[in-house]
Enzyme design. Structure first.
Site, PDB file in Angstrom:
ATOM      1  CG  PHE A 233      -1.702  -1.270   1.423  1.00  0.00           C
ATOM      2  CD1 PHE A 233      -2.868  -1.535   0.725  1.00  0.00           C
ATOM      3  CD2 PHE A 233      -1.239  -2.229   2.321  1.00  0.00           C
ATOM      4  CE1 PHE A 233      -3.579  -2.714   0.933  1.00  0.00           C
ATOM      5  CE2 PHE A 233      -1.933  -3.411   2.533  1.00  0.00           C
ATOM      6  CZ  PHE A 233      -3.111  -3.656   1.837  1.00  0.00           C
ATOM      7  CB  SER A 256      -4.711  -1.203  -6.102  1.00  0.00           C
ATOM      8  OG  SER A 256      -5.165  -0.243  -5.182  1.00  0.00           O
ATOM      9  CG  ASP A 305       0.191   3.088   5.985  1.00  0.00           C
ATOM     10  OD1 ASP A 305      -0.721   3.006   6.825  1.00  0.00           O
ATOM     11  OD2 ASP A 305       0.577   4.169   5.508  1.00  0.00           O
ATOM     12  CB  CYS A 345      -5.633   4.655   9.244  1.00  0.00           C
ATOM     13  SG  CYS A 345      -6.216   4.122   7.638  1.00  0.00           S
TER      14      CYS A 345
END
Ligand code: SAH
Length: 401
Positions: A233, A256, A305, A345
């Site tokens: 990520f 992505s 992350d 998060c």
């Protein structure tokens, strides 16, 4: 001035200075406040509690400005809050010129985000109250920082709940350039404030990227071999650059988003890192991790992350499975004595639950691991103690042993 009279007992959280008032806590509304108007909040027996901003379309019906009856919520009061928030961050200027200057509730400006990227400010008005004082707040931000250019990224989902239209454009001064160069702990990055995530960059991970740098330095000394690192990520490559700058010899970065990867590659170049040391994959991390295992790959440093998997409490179970999945896959790729930096998060997943999920992944991977540190957002994303809902970013530093 209009008033909100709370139901009996509902004054308790306000007496502890919790700033949110849900529609279900309100007994009656005296007067007819419009969206963003300041209202007096009173207990059922008439005791003054707070000044708040009214938001008729949201179930979060009002957010408190102040718990001091002598305050007047006007341009000068707002400017004082802005100046104080900016002043509290002054010490960060040395580390970086990408700093969150105002963090909503934490800075007593509920719903206002203001980020600085070099001389450009980027704002988000995420609630009716701050939207209602938009001009005063913009004037105050320009005055407190000396930055003439402010771009408005009030295009986040939260605006819909507040009954506010999305805004995306110049709020003050000139159009921002296509990309803004910032520095962070001696490294550099391009930030796209128009099209990037949030206001363009994950400022909240600044100190954790610096930790990644330090870990690469440490791992080089400890392991005494060429280091392979994996950044999952990766967005615009902040952790990748930090790991490589610290001494990781090979960096595989996965995201992505093709746009994010394009900027990540530019950031790699901007930092003068060797092209041959970087490998970029536009892929779904869940699948990519399985392929890497099938290919027999190993990494000494891994960063996970991911985006917010749990948008709310309703999604906690599914999100927990997703976090478990990527952590399990990553642990299977982690070399002996290697480091894993893993984050969530999702505000709905607390630090204890996150630690439990990761512990479950360690157990299922059949490895031994030590937790070296618990991690959080940087100091420019403080948590107001009366507002635990403000906590969102958490992370763990693990070492496989
Ligand atoms: N670590 C980054 C921020 C990561 S944000 C930094 O320090 O800047 C999360 C990123 O995950 C976004 O770039 C998004 O494009 C990407 N993403 C979301 N879902 C993904 C998936 N399933 N596979 C790969 N990337 C994904």
């Amino acid at each position: 001035m209009a008033e909100l009279v709370l139901k009996p007992g509902k004054e308790r959280s306000l007496l502890r200075r919790h700033p949110w008032i849900y529609d279900t806590a309100i007994g009656r509304v005296k007067g007819s406040p419009a969206s963003g108007d300041t209202v007096a909040v009173r207990s059922h027996d008439g005791k003054w509690l707070a000044w708040a901003a009214y938001s008729p379309s949201s179930t979060l019906r009002a957010r408190c400005w102040s718990f001091d009856e002598s305050d007047r919520i006007d341009a000068s009061w707002l400017a004082a809050r802005v100046r104080a928030a900016v002043a509290r961050r002054a010490h960060l200027a040395e580390a970086s010129d990408a700093v969150r200057l105002v963090f909503g509730e934490a800075d007593a400006l509920p719903g206002l985000i203001a980020d600085r990227y070099a001389d450009q400010l980027v704002v988000q008005f995420q609630a009716a109250g701050v939207e209602g004082h938009r001009d005063a707040l913009l004037d105050a931000l320009v005055a407190a920082t000396g930055c003439a250019n402010v771009f408005d990224r009030s295009d986040s989902a939260g605006r819909v709940r507040e009954g506010l239209p999305a805004v995306h454009g110049v709020a003050r001064g000139a159009e921002p350039p296509l990309r803004i160069a910032i520095h962070e702990h001696g490294r550099r990055a391009w930030v796209d404030v128009r099209g990037g995530h949030k206001t363009g960059y994950y400022i909240d991970q600044r100190e954790n990227r610096e930790l990644a740098f330090a870990l690469a330095v440490r791992a080089r000394r400890q392991l005494g071999r060429d280091l392979g690192a994996l950044n999952c990520f990766c967005y615009t490559g902040g952790f990748s650059v930090a790991l490589a700058a610290g001494g990781a010899n090979h960096l595989l970065s996965i995201d992505s988003s093709a746009d994010a990867l394009a900027l990540a590659k530019m950031n790699w170049q901007l930092n003068g890192l060797p092209e041959a040391a970087a490998e970029w994959q536009a892929a779904n991390v869940f699948e990519a991790l399985r392929r890497l295992r099938a290919d027999g790959r190993r990494f000494d440093l891994i960063v996970l992350d991911p985006p917010k998997f749990a948008a709310s409490h309703h999604h906690v179970d599914r999100a927990a499975r997703a976090y478990k999945d990527i952590n399990l896959s990553a642990l299977r790729l982690l070399a002996h004595e290697g480091y894993l930096l893993t984050f969530s998060c999702s505000g709905a997943i607390g630090v204890e639950l996150f630690q439990k999920i990761v512990a479950g992944a360690v157990a299922d991977a059949g490895v031994e691991a030590q937790m070296l540190r618990r991690l959080a957002a940087g100091e420019d994303h403080p948590l107001r103690m009366s507002h635990p809902e403000g906590e969102y970013l958490k992370g763990l530093l693990l070492q496989r042993v």
